[in-house]
Design an enzyme around this catalytic site. Structure first.
Site, PDB file in Angstrom:
ATOM      1  N   GLU A 244       0.488  11.705   0.001  1.00  0.00           N
ATOM      2  CA  GLU A 244      -0.870  12.118  -0.389  1.00  0.00           C
ATOM      3  C   GLU A 244      -1.161  11.741  -1.839  1.00  0.00           C
ATOM      4  O   GLU A 244      -2.252  11.264  -2.150  1.00  0.00           O
ATOM      5  CB  GLU A 244      -1.071  13.625  -0.177  1.00  0.00           C
ATOM      6  CG  GLU A 244      -0.998  14.092   1.286  1.00  0.00           C
ATOM      7  CD  GLU A 244      -1.939  13.350   2.238  1.00  0.00           C
ATOM      8  OE1 GLU A 244      -2.946  12.763   1.783  1.00  0.00           O
ATOM      9  OE2 GLU A 244      -1.661  13.347   3.452  1.00  0.00           O
TER      10      GLU A 244
ATOM     11  N   HIS B 192      -3.155   3.339   3.845  1.00  0.00           N
ATOM     12  CA  HIS B 192      -2.068   3.401   4.822  1.00  0.00           C
ATOM     13  C   HIS B 192      -1.420   2.038   4.982  1.00  0.00           C
ATOM     14  O   HIS B 192      -2.084   1.011   4.979  1.00  0.00           O
ATOM     15  CB  HIS B 192      -2.570   3.936   6.160  1.00  0.00           C
ATOM     16  CG  HIS B 192      -2.792   5.418   6.100  1.00  0.00           C
ATOM     17  ND1 HIS B 192      -3.710   6.080   6.855  1.00  0.00           N
ATOM     18  CD2 HIS B 192      -2.172   6.363   5.333  1.00  0.00           C
ATOM     19  CE1 HIS B 192      -3.660   7.369   6.555  1.00  0.00           C
ATOM     20  NE2 HIS B 192      -2.744   7.568   5.635  1.00  0.00           N
ATOM     21  N   CYS B 193      -0.098   2.065   5.127  1.00  0.00           N
ATOM     22  CA  CYS B 193       0.691   0.840   5.133  1.00  0.00           C
ATOM     23  C   CYS B 193       1.239   0.597   6.541  1.00  0.00           C
ATOM     24  O   CYS B 193       1.740   1.520   7.176  1.00  0.00           O
ATOM     25  CB  CYS B 193       1.839   1.000   4.141  1.00  0.00           C
ATOM     26  SG  CYS B 193       2.921  -0.423   4.050  1.00  0.00           S
TER      27      CYS B 193
ATOM     28  N   CYS C 219       7.174   0.598   0.034  1.00  0.00           N
ATOM     29  CA  CYS C 219       7.600  -0.781   0.299  1.00  0.00           C
ATOM     30  C   CYS C 219       7.249  -1.638  -0.926  1.00  0.00           C
ATOM     31  O   CYS C 219       6.547  -1.176  -1.830  1.00  0.00           O
ATOM     32  CB  CYS C 219       6.928  -1.315   1.567  1.00  0.00           C
ATOM     33  SG  CYS C 219       5.164  -1.630   1.371  1.00  0.00           S
TER      34      CYS C 219
HETATM   35 ZN   LIG Z   1      -2.392   9.179   4.535  1.00  0.00          ZN
HETATM   36 ZN   LIG Z   2       3.849   0.147   2.027  1.00  0.00          ZN
END
Ligand SMILES: [Zn+2]
Ligand SMILES: [Zn+2]
Length: 178
Positions: free
Chosen positions: A128, A137-138, A162
């Site tokens: 968050e 978002h990844c 990452c």
């Molecule tokens: Zn989120």
């Molecule tokens: Zn990421």
């Protein structure tokens, strides 16, 4: 400085773990100060859950200027209208975010938390806070910015950003310091 704002009595171990991870991931010192104590203004009587977006507005409005970000740690069940529940919510690129122990600690109170649950809550707290630093978002499922639909997803992802998200975070921090 990033402010950690516990709501009600929470285990010191949890609060300290979140502080330690904020320092490690974002490089900022933390202070602990309860900004909001009473969340009843955000209670939805029909759902018997608290509307996290309303809490974020109050949190941001009451955060002292010395804090660049604030994270509330709540123990109530949170929701946004389009979802049955959320683990937390953040103002994207903004000041405030919130995480709740409720789902991640399986409904038990925030005073007695085992290591497994602490790890989950800490991951979602960092997730968050990442949003307040403009991270989205990844798709990488081991990245801490990966969106998790259930507790198993949270357990599966690592406690790291990452490489891509790390670069985005460094850019954002550099930009905010100018
Ligand atoms: Zn989120
Ligand atoms: Zn990421």
């Amino acid at each position: 400085m990033i402010l950690i704002s516990p709501v009600g009595d929470l285990s010191d171990e949890l609060v300290e773990a979140i502080g330690g991870e904020i320092k490690r991931v974002f490089g900022f010192a933390t202070e602990i100060e309860p900004v909001l104590q009473d969340l009843s203004f955000a209670l939805d009587q029909n759902r018997n859950q608290h509307h996290s977006t309303m809490i974020l507005e109050q949190l941001a409005a009451n955060t002292p200027a010395k804090a660049i970000k604030v994270i509330a740690i709540a123990q109530v069940d949170l929701f946004i209208p389009i979802l049955t529940h959320v683990y937390g919510e953040a103002q994207l690129g903004g000041t405030a975010c919130i995480v709740s122990t409720f789902r991640l600690n399986e409904g038990r109170s925030g005073m007695n938390i085992s290591r497994k649950y602490i790890d989950r809550i800490v991951k979602e707290a960092i997730h968050e806070l990442g949003h307040t630093f403009n991270l989205r978002h990844c798709p990488e499922d081991s990245c801490i910015m990966h969106y998790c639909r259930n507790e198993e997803d949270v357990d599966r992802k690592s406690d790291q950003l990452c490489r891509y998200c790390k670069v985005m975070l460094e850019d954002e921090i550099t930009r905010s310091k100018k």
